[in-house]
Design an enzyme around this catalytic site. Sequence first.
Site, PDB file in Angstrom:
ATOM      1  N   GLY A 113       3.386  -6.137  -3.021  1.00 16.60           N
ATOM      2  CA  GLY A 113       4.120  -5.050  -3.449  1.00 16.60           C
ATOM      3  C   GLY A 113       6.022  -5.440  -2.865  1.00 16.60           C
TER       4      GLY A 113
ATOM      5  N   GLY B 149       2.780   3.213  -2.292  1.00 15.57           N
ATOM      6  CA  GLY B 149       4.076   3.549  -2.744  1.00 15.57           C
ATOM      7  C   GLY B 149       3.843   2.829  -3.946  1.00 15.57           C
TER       8      GLY B 149
ATOM      9  N   CYS C 232       7.119   3.138  10.310  1.00 17.67           N
ATOM     10  CA  CYS C 232       5.471   3.759   9.693  1.00 17.67           C
ATOM     11  C   CYS C 232       5.359   4.466  10.390  1.00 17.67           C
ATOM     12  CB  CYS C 232       4.816   2.534   8.880  1.00 17.67           C
ATOM     13  SG  CYS C 232       4.305   1.629   9.820  1.00 17.67           S
TER      14      CYS C 232
ATOM     15  N   CYS D 269       4.019  -6.759  11.985  1.00 20.81           N
ATOM     16  CA  CYS D 269       3.143  -6.508  10.796  1.00 20.81           C
ATOM     17  C   CYS D 269       2.747  -7.101   9.735  1.00 20.81           C
ATOM     18  CB  CYS D 269       3.710  -5.201  10.453  1.00 20.81           C
ATOM     19  SG  CYS D 269       2.571  -4.028   9.290  1.00 20.81           S
TER      20      CYS D 269
ATOM     21  N   ALA E 181      -2.768  -5.557  -1.835  1.00 18.02           N
ATOM     22  CA  ALA E 181      -2.050  -4.638  -0.568  1.00 18.02           C
ATOM     23  C   ALA E 181      -1.901  -3.573  -1.447  1.00 18.02           C
ATOM     24  CB  ALA E 181      -1.453  -5.460   0.570  1.00 18.02           C
ATOM     25  N   MET E 182      -2.829  -2.037  -1.289  1.00 17.60           N
ATOM     26  CA  MET E 182      -1.970  -1.089  -1.801  1.00 17.60           C
ATOM     27  C   MET E 182      -1.601  -0.009  -0.749  1.00 17.60           C
ATOM     28  SD  MET E 182      -4.416  -0.784  -5.005  1.00 17.60           S
ATOM     29  CE  MET E 182      -3.611   0.885  -5.716  1.00 17.60           C
ATOM     30  N   SER E 183      -0.684   0.588  -0.484  1.00 17.40           N
ATOM     31  CA  SER E 183       0.233   1.514   0.523  1.00 17.40           C
ATOM     32  C   SER E 183       0.186   2.564   0.011  1.00 17.40           C
ATOM     33  CB  SER E 183       1.493   0.451   0.896  1.00 17.40           C
ATOM     34  OG  SER E 183       2.613   1.080  -0.349  1.00 17.40           O
TER      35      SER E 183
ATOM     36  N   ASP F  43       6.330   0.676  -5.681  1.00 15.76           N
ATOM     37  CA  ASP F  43       5.939  -1.099  -5.471  1.00 15.76           C
ATOM     38  C   ASP F  43       4.396  -1.905  -5.630  1.00 15.76           C
ATOM     39  OD1 ASP F  43       8.039  -1.669  -5.622  1.00 15.76           O
ATOM     40  OD2 ASP F  43       8.771  -1.515  -3.751  1.00 15.76           O
ATOM     41  N   SER F  44       3.474  -1.355  -4.089  1.00 16.87           N
ATOM     42  CA  SER F  44       1.773  -2.037  -4.457  1.00 16.87           C
ATOM     43  C   SER F  44       0.797  -1.393  -5.762  1.00 16.87           C
ATOM     44  CB  SER F  44       1.516  -1.850  -3.272  1.00 16.87           C
ATOM     45  OG  SER F  44       1.149  -0.314  -2.997  1.00 16.87           O
TER      46      SER F  44
ATOM     47  N   LEU G 285      -5.009  -0.030   4.388  1.00 16.49           N
ATOM     48  CA  LEU G 285      -5.152  -0.116   5.857  1.00 16.49           C
ATOM     49  C   LEU G 285      -4.791   1.016   6.163  1.00 16.49           C
ATOM     50  CD1 LEU G 285      -3.133  -3.671   6.799  1.00 16.49           C
ATOM     51  CD2 LEU G 285      -5.951  -2.898   5.628  1.00 16.49           C
TER      52      LEU G 285
END
EC number: 2.8.1.13
Length: 392
Positions: free
Chosen positions: A138, A24, A210, A114, A20-22, A26-27, A46
């Site tokens: 992340g 940021g 968010c 979420c 899951a790549m936001s 961390d991911s 997403l």
Amino acid sequence: MSLNSLDIAKPPAETRVVVAMSGGVDSSVTAALLAEAGYDVVGITLQLYDGGAGPRRAGACCAGQDIHDARRVAEALGIDHYVLDYEERFRQAVIDPFADSYLAGETPIPCVACNQTVKFRDLLATAEDLGADALATGHYIETRRRGAHRAMYRPRDLDRDQSYFLYGTTQTQLDFLRFPLGTMTKDETRKVAERFGLSVAAKPDSQDICFVSKGKYFDVIRKLRPEAGEPGDIVDLNGRRLGRHEGIVNFTIGQRRGLGVAAGAPLYVVALDAATATVTVGPREALLTRRIRLRDLNWLGERSPETHAGEDGDLFVKVRSTRPPAPARIVTASGGSVEVELVLGEDGIAPGQACVFYDGMEAGAEVLGGGIIAESLSAGRTMAQEPVVATV
């Protein structure tokens, strides 16, 4: 066959991991480390909401720029990357309940909802449809195999501990999830990002809700629920009227500023009554809570909460994300409802917040589960006080 580094009985090259790549750091580092280890990595970002044009609040996250950042990282790593439109799911599962919870006089945590729904239910199902063996994120949390399942533990970097927002993860979800950053510090994560030459290595962390990218929370709530601006009375602990307000969504338990009334001593919001649109204020000592009732309990520990009831043992809880775990006792537990005694007491506990259980305070302590605070059972909020002399 021996287990790989993700505790899966396959060679890394035959192990598909959806990340899951936001957008940021961390991911992005999570995806980079897994790709470097030889896993078959697929990045998914997403699209949760339309952030709109114009400047965003400091600390706001997500939206178009973050999707662009995630795509750039995936290209640099040479991994497949997809953007999925989850806006409608996000609205139904997170934004609408957030607004309704505020209307009910609660202070909700949309990040918990979420994780429980859009990310660890819907995205996890998508990962399974893609033939993935695991879904990695992340988050700073650690999981380890315990028998046939996995258990959740506080991470090495307690300043980044995200267990408060992840307690609602089910056992089935936990068995499928992986959190590669659980044994790293944030500084180490940024250094890894620099080593990989990732464009997001110095990107600031998102620190706010968010979908509230501009303005204030109650502006969003009023747009979704126009009735949120219903006026009502501000009263003291005796029910004496001190002033008027323009909607209980403008207030949270423990709030001191912006009450609209003045008195000889500081006043704090100590209760919100959605049915009558009443805001009750009082002195700081009225905020002290020693017992709470929980709903929607999600339990991950080996022993059931019922077996903990009445025990004086090593049980700790967090009732706010920024506070360390504190000693507690389970008083009663049945049918998904639990009453908890807070041994040292806590100030400013609000319905809608989470109460998360641990078996210790240190890094590596097990996360036993948690629930939503439904009610404060403290007498201090209803006991009569000397009348407050106030002016509007």
